[in-house]
Design a protein around this motif. Structure first.
Motif, mmCIF file in Angstrom:
data_model
loop_
_atom_site.group_PDB
_atom_site.id
_atom_site.type_symbol
_atom_site.label_atom_id
_atom_site.label_comp_id
_atom_site.label_asym_id
_atom_site.label_seq_id
_atom_site.Cartn_x
_atom_site.Cartn_y
_atom_site.Cartn_z
ATOM 1 N N VAL A 156 64.376 58.564 103.535
ATOM 2 C CA VAL A 156 65.645 58.207 102.728
ATOM 3 C C VAL A 156 65.258 56.699 102.107
ATOM 4 O O VAL A 156 64.895 55.885 102.838
ATOM 5 N N TRP A 157 65.718 56.837 100.673
ATOM 6 C CA TRP A 157 65.707 55.433 100.247
ATOM 7 C C TRP A 157 66.774 55.256 99.391
ATOM 8 O O TRP A 157 67.143 56.317 98.549
ATOM 9 N N VAL A 158 67.532 54.201 99.495
ATOM 10 C CA VAL A 158 68.783 53.953 98.628
ATOM 11 C C VAL A 158 68.476 52.684 97.854
ATOM 12 O O VAL A 158 67.817 51.801 98.036
ATOM 13 N N THR A 159 69.021 53.083 96.496
ATOM 14 C CA THR A 159 68.353 52.158 95.295
ATOM 15 C C THR A 159 69.676 52.199 94.453
ATOM 16 O O THR A 159 70.806 52.718 94.660
ATOM 17 N N ALA A 160 69.711 51.271 93.539
ATOM 18 C CA ALA A 160 70.802 51.372 92.489
ATOM 19 C C ALA A 160 70.707 52.916 91.803
ATOM 20 O O ALA A 160 69.457 53.386 91.687
ATOM 21 N N ALA A 161 71.745 53.069 91.238
ATOM 22 C CA ALA A 161 71.917 54.615 90.704
ATOM 23 C C ALA A 161 71.043 54.582 89.425
ATOM 24 O O ALA A 161 70.966 55.910 88.907
ATOM 25 N N SER A 162 70.832 53.456 88.790
ATOM 26 C CA SER A 162 70.041 53.548 87.806
ATOM 27 C C SER A 162 68.568 53.967 87.927
ATOM 28 O O SER A 162 67.893 54.302 86.869
ATOM 29 N N VAL A 163 67.958 53.635 89.224
ATOM 30 C CA VAL A 163 66.539 54.207 89.446
ATOM 31 C C VAL A 163 66.510 55.510 89.092
ATOM 32 O O VAL A 163 67.393 56.322 89.588
ATOM 33 N N SER A 164 65.402 56.008 88.619
ATOM 34 C CA SER A 164 65.295 57.175 88.249
ATOM 35 C C SER A 164 64.788 58.264 89.391
ATOM 36 O O SER A 164 64.204 57.826 90.448
ATOM 37 N N ASP A 165 64.998 59.631 89.123
ATOM 38 C CA ASP A 165 64.650 60.632 90.187
ATOM 39 C C ASP A 165 63.115 60.396 90.362
ATOM 40 O O ASP A 165 62.523 60.600 91.536
ATOM 41 N N ASN A 166 62.396 60.323 89.134
ATOM 42 C CA ASN A 166 60.710 60.278 89.330
ATOM 43 C C ASN A 166 60.320 59.081 90.264
ATOM 44 O O ASN A 166 59.595 59.215 91.002
ATOM 45 N N ALA A 167 61.022 57.969 90.133
ATOM 46 C CA ALA A 167 60.836 56.872 91.035
ATOM 47 C C ALA A 167 61.139 57.187 92.423
ATOM 48 O O ALA A 167 60.191 56.812 93.346
ATOM 49 N N GLY A 168 62.539 57.483 92.739
ATOM 50 C CA GLY A 168 62.648 58.000 93.923
ATOM 51 C C GLY A 168 61.703 59.270 94.394
ATOM 52 O O GLY A 168 61.381 58.812 95.933
ATOM 53 N N GLY A 169 61.135 60.081 93.847
ATOM 54 C CA GLY A 169 60.599 61.019 94.265
ATOM 55 C C GLY A 169 59.193 60.561 94.776
ATOM 56 O O GLY A 169 58.758 61.028 95.643
ATOM 57 N N ILE A 170 58.650 59.614 93.877
ATOM 58 C CA ILE A 170 57.167 59.074 94.343
ATOM 59 C C ILE A 170 57.376 58.401 95.386
ATOM 60 O O ILE A 170 56.497 58.514 96.320
ATOM 61 N N HIS A 171 58.478 57.497 95.579
ATOM 62 C CA HIS A 171 58.447 56.632 97.062
ATOM 63 C C HIS A 171 58.831 57.516 98.156
ATOM 64 O O HIS A 171 58.134 57.604 99.258
ATOM 65 N N LEU A 172 59.562 58.726 97.945
ATOM 66 C CA LEU A 172 59.694 59.783 99.233
ATOM 67 C C LEU A 172 58.494 60.463 99.579
ATOM 68 O O LEU A 172 58.424 60.580 100.754
ATOM 69 N N LEU A 173 57.779 60.989 98.465
ATOM 70 C CA LEU A 173 56.548 61.510 98.818
ATOM 71 C C LEU A 173 55.483 60.755 99.478
ATOM 72 O O LEU A 173 54.855 60.967 100.576
ATOM 73 N N SER A 174 55.530 59.362 99.015
ATOM 74 C CA SER A 174 54.456 58.379 99.716
ATOM 75 C C SER A 174 54.968 58.340 101.228
ATOM 76 O O SER A 174 54.022 58.324 101.964
ATOM 77 N N HIS A 175 56.065 58.135 101.423
ATOM 78 C CA HIS A 175 56.676 57.793 102.776
ATOM 79 C C HIS A 175 56.589 59.164 103.702
ATOM 80 O O HIS A 175 55.949 58.997 104.753
ATOM 81 N N ILE A 176 56.883 60.364 103.124
ATOM 82 C CA ILE A 176 56.693 61.877 103.972
ATOM 83 C C ILE A 176 55.291 61.602 104.088
ATOM 84 O O ILE A 176 54.795 62.161 105.429
ATOM 85 N N ALA A 177 54.386 61.750 103.332
ATOM 86 C CA ALA A 177 52.824 61.636 103.344
ATOM 87 C C ALA A 177 52.174 61.019 104.549
ATOM 88 O O ALA A 177 51.386 61.352 105.229
ATOM 89 N N ALA A 178 52.873 59.574 104.654
ATOM 90 C CA ALA A 178 52.400 58.624 105.545
ATOM 91 C C ALA A 178 52.629 59.028 106.889
ATOM 92 O O ALA A 178 52.133 59.017 107.862
ATOM 93 N N ALA A 179 53.929 59.579 107.008
ATOM 94 C CA ALA A 179 54.591 59.597 108.453
ATOM 95 C C ALA A 179 54.425 61.188 108.691
ATOM 96 O O ALA A 179 54.481 61.620 110.013
ATOM 97 N N ASN A 180 54.281 62.022 108.055
ATOM 98 C CA ASN A 180 54.182 63.496 108.085
ATOM 99 C C ASN A 180 52.839 64.158 107.504
ATOM 100 O O ASN A 180 53.050 64.948 106.557
ATOM 101 N N PRO A 181 52.053 63.813 107.851
ATOM 102 C CA PRO A 181 50.357 64.134 106.990
ATOM 103 C C PRO A 181 50.260 65.814 107.013
ATOM 104 O O PRO A 181 49.262 65.880 106.332
#
Length: 279
Positions: A156-181
């Motif tokens: 989960v990543w909480v940001t300002a509503a103006s942050v794009s889904d693309n930016a959020g998706g990149i952050h989520l995938l990086s976190h998921i890949a690191a924690a769940n290889p």
């Protein structure tokens, strides 16, 4: 101290057995480093967790905690310490493993679903931490969520509503890949375009965009995407998440983890709590 009339949000004995080892280990570690809260500890960890769940479920301000709990400053102090030390993230991960194994799945997921939800904020949220989701016409914050195929929280990543889904998706995938290889597949909606797909490819995750049939009218369950939408629905049963009340985004993320801990622990013990629609 046992209360004569417990609140519906209180932990049952079975649920406390699931959480107690991690919380007791945290306290032992703090005492070992001379960082314990209270010498000796004056507050029961179960009562502290009950108070945190009460806030998460009812949505009240911390200062409005009933007086049969510990002082609100103490409860919030534990909440902040557990958030900082990653206790809530650890608990939600451990419980997720137990649920997956109980349902015949491997403890580690191989696929995920990502999405975002924009919510309004309360008056105490700093303006600099807010934004406007132009597509949904919402001023506030955005919750970027990654879940497994059972709808259980991975990131989960909480940001300002103006942050794009693309930016959020990149952050989520990086976190998921690191924690769940073991995750090699992800599903998303059309808001996650080329950048997310390319980033997933670099991480070894195949990102598939599941689009809504343009000819469909009214409500229609969309394959794969419905899983994360259901998770958002689960979270909204916790009134603290009906709006973003937290001054800092990482506190908002902790509130989401607490809601998942509440949900998953009940799933493991086969318990349920009536929501306000049932009363």
């Amino acid at each position: 101290m046992t209360r004569h009339r417990p609140y519906p949000s209180d932990l049952s004995d079975a649920r406390w057995e699931l959480l107690e080892p991690a919380l007791s280990a945290w306290r032992a570690d703090r005492r070992g480093k001379g960082l314990d809260i209270g010498r000796p500890p004056r507050h029961d960890l179960r009562r502290i967790m009950d108070a945190i769940l009460y806030v998460d479920r009812t949505g009240i301000p911390w200062r409005y905690l009933p007086h049969d709990f510990a002082p609100w400053e103490t409860v919030y102090g534990y909440f902040a310490a557990w958030q900082k030390d990653g206790v809530f993230t650890q608990l939600s991960g451990l419980l997720r493993h137990l649920v997956r194994e109980a349902e015949g799945r491997n403890a580690e997921p191989t696929a995920c679903v990502i999405d975002a939800q924009s919510v309004k904020t309360s008056a105490n949220v700093p303006v600099v931490g807010q934004g406007i989701d132009a597509g949904k016409k919402i001023a506030g914050r955005k919750r970027h969520l990654g879940v497994d195929t059972l709808g259980l929280l991975l990131a989960v990543w909480v940001t300002a509503a103006s942050v794009s889904d693309n930016a959020g998706g990149i952050h989520l995938l990086s976190h998921i890949a690191a924690a769940n290889p073991r995750v090699t597949k992800a599903w998303a909606d059309s808001g996650y375009r080329t950048k997310v797909i390319d980033h997933g490819a670099r991480l070894g995750i195949d990102v598939e965009v599941v689009q809504r049939d343009p000819g469909t009218k009214g409500f229609k369950v969309i394959p794969r995407r419905w899983v994360v939408e259901r998770t958002f629905g689960w979270l909204m049963h916790h009134r603290r998440l009906a709006r973003d009340y937290e001054t800092k985004p990482h506190r908002s993320e902790a509130i989401i983890h607490i809601a998942m801990i509440d949900l998953i622990s009940k799933r493991l013990t086969r318990e349920s709590t009536p929501n306000w629609r049932d009363t």
